[in-house]
Design an enzyme around this catalytic site. Structure first.
Site, PDB file in Angstrom:
ATOM      1  N   HIS A 231       0.856  -1.187   0.000  1.00  0.00           N
ATOM      2  CA  HIS A 231       0.000   0.000   0.000  1.00  0.00           C
ATOM      3  C   HIS A 231       0.897   1.243   0.000  1.00  0.00           C
ATOM      4  CE1 HIS A 231      -3.591   2.333   0.798  1.00  0.00           C
ATOM      5  NE2 HIS A 231      -2.889   3.010   1.695  1.00  0.00           N
TER       6      HIS A 231
ATOM      7  N   ASP B  64      -6.599  -2.781   4.319  1.00  0.00           N
ATOM      8  CA  ASP B  64      -5.348  -2.090   4.682  1.00  0.00           C
ATOM      9  C   ASP B  64      -5.082  -2.092   6.195  1.00  0.00           C
ATOM     10  OD1 ASP B  64      -4.956  -1.465   1.985  1.00  0.00           O
ATOM     11  OD2 ASP B  64      -6.050   0.420   2.151  1.00  0.00           O
TER      12      ASP B  64
HETATM   13  C1  GRF Z   1       1.100   0.546  -6.110  1.00  0.00           C
HETATM   14  O1  GRF Z   1       1.280   1.890  -5.792  1.00  0.00           O
HETATM   15  C2  GRF Z   1       0.682  -0.223  -4.886  1.00  0.00           C
HETATM   16  O2  GRF Z   1       1.212   0.290  -3.705  1.00  0.00           O
HETATM   17  C3  GRF Z   1      -0.822  -0.059  -4.895  1.00  0.00           C
HETATM   18  O3  GRF Z   1      -1.188  -0.087  -6.257  1.00  0.00           O
HETATM   19  C4  GRF Z   1      -0.083   0.327  -7.047  1.00  0.00           C
HETATM   20  C5  GRF Z   1       0.175  -0.764  -8.025  1.00  0.00           C
HETATM   21  O4  GRF Z   1       1.151  -0.411  -8.954  1.00  0.00           O
HETATM   22  N1  GRF Z   1      -1.470  -1.083  -4.117  1.00  0.00           N
HETATM   23  P1  GRF Z   1       1.742  -1.499  -9.937  1.00  0.00           P
HETATM   24  O5  GRF Z   1       0.572  -2.105 -10.703  1.00  0.00           O
HETATM   25  O6  GRF Z   1       2.462  -2.521  -9.121  1.00  0.00           O
HETATM   26  O7  GRF Z   1       2.659  -0.740 -10.853  1.00  0.00           O
END
Ligand code: GRF
Length: 218
Positions: free
Chosen positions: A125, A161
């Site tokens: 997160h 979360d």
């Molecule tokens: C990331 O910022 C993660 O923290 C959140 O969603 C985003 C996913 O990015 N849960 P990616 O698809 O891994 O580039």
């Protein structure tokens, strides 16, 4: 498929999959001792699926539409989510998955999965939880005026979360930051701590004690 570690991980992703790529890169570099045994997405066009195929990992699109409900009744919505997750669980079992890794997976995971994989589902997160759960959290951090932001890897429990925290990394918030520049700075750290957290699990070093996760020294 490269990455012959005995821990078989499934990455669930809905979008671009940069965290998935960081995991793939760590496996290919030999710093993460795991096998990417499955990538599953609820979006047919998720770039994450293509990244999986390039690595030679099974890539599965599981359409949520047949499971969706137009009802606004929370119970029916929950039943629809659970029905979808039962199908996800079947796919996870078919691929003999030991750890489920959520990486930009835009669905709420139900107890169907959580009970099947207790303390074996991780999420990342882009905030320092418990500050700013939910969506658009980089903008929320800017709006609040915090000076330090970051990211959190945690186990997944029923509360969104809210699960026990495995690793966190902090970054400064700069005066000229927009949500985009802050998100990019946080993402660099995400790509470091997610593979590391999975490696800790692969080494059997994570111990959940109430809300706290103890990491054995090596
Ligand atoms: C990331 O910022 C993660 O923290 C959140 O969603 C985003 C996913 O990015 N849960 P990616 O698809 O891994 O580039």
């Amino acid at each position: 498929m490269r990455g012959a570690g005995s821990l078989r991980i499934a990455v669930l992703a809905s979008g671009r999959g940069s965290n998935l790529q960081a995991i793939i890169d760590a496996i290919e570099a030999g710093t993460l001792d795991a096998t990417l045994a499955l990538v599953l997405s609820n979006k047919s066009d998720a770039p994450a699926l293509e990244r999986a195929r390039k690595h030679g990992a099974p890539a599965v699109f599981l359409d949520a539409k047949p499971f969706s409900t137009k009802s606004s009744d929370p119970k029916e919505k929950q039943a629809a989510r659970e029905a979808y997750d039962r199908t996800v669980l079947d796919v996870l079992k078919q691929h003999d998955i030991g750890l489920v890794v959520l990486a930009g997976y835009m669905r709420i995971v139900t107890t169907v999965l959580i009970n099947a994989y207790p303390n074996r589902i991780m999420n990342i997160h882009p905030s320092l939880l418990p500050s700013f759960p939910g969506l658009e959290v980089q903008q929320k951090a800017l709006d609040w005026g915090v000076k330090v932001a970051g990211c959190t890897v945690h186990f997944v429990t029923e509360g969104v979360d809210e699960g026990p925290i495995i690793l966190q990394a902090a970054v400064p918030v700069l005066d000229g930051d927009t949500a985009e520049t802050l998100a990019a700075r946080i993402l660099v750290e995400e790509h470091k701590i997610y593979p590391r957290a999975i490696q800790f699990h692969a080494e059997g070093r994570l111990h959940v004690e109430g809300r706290r996760v103890r990491i054995d020294d090596r």
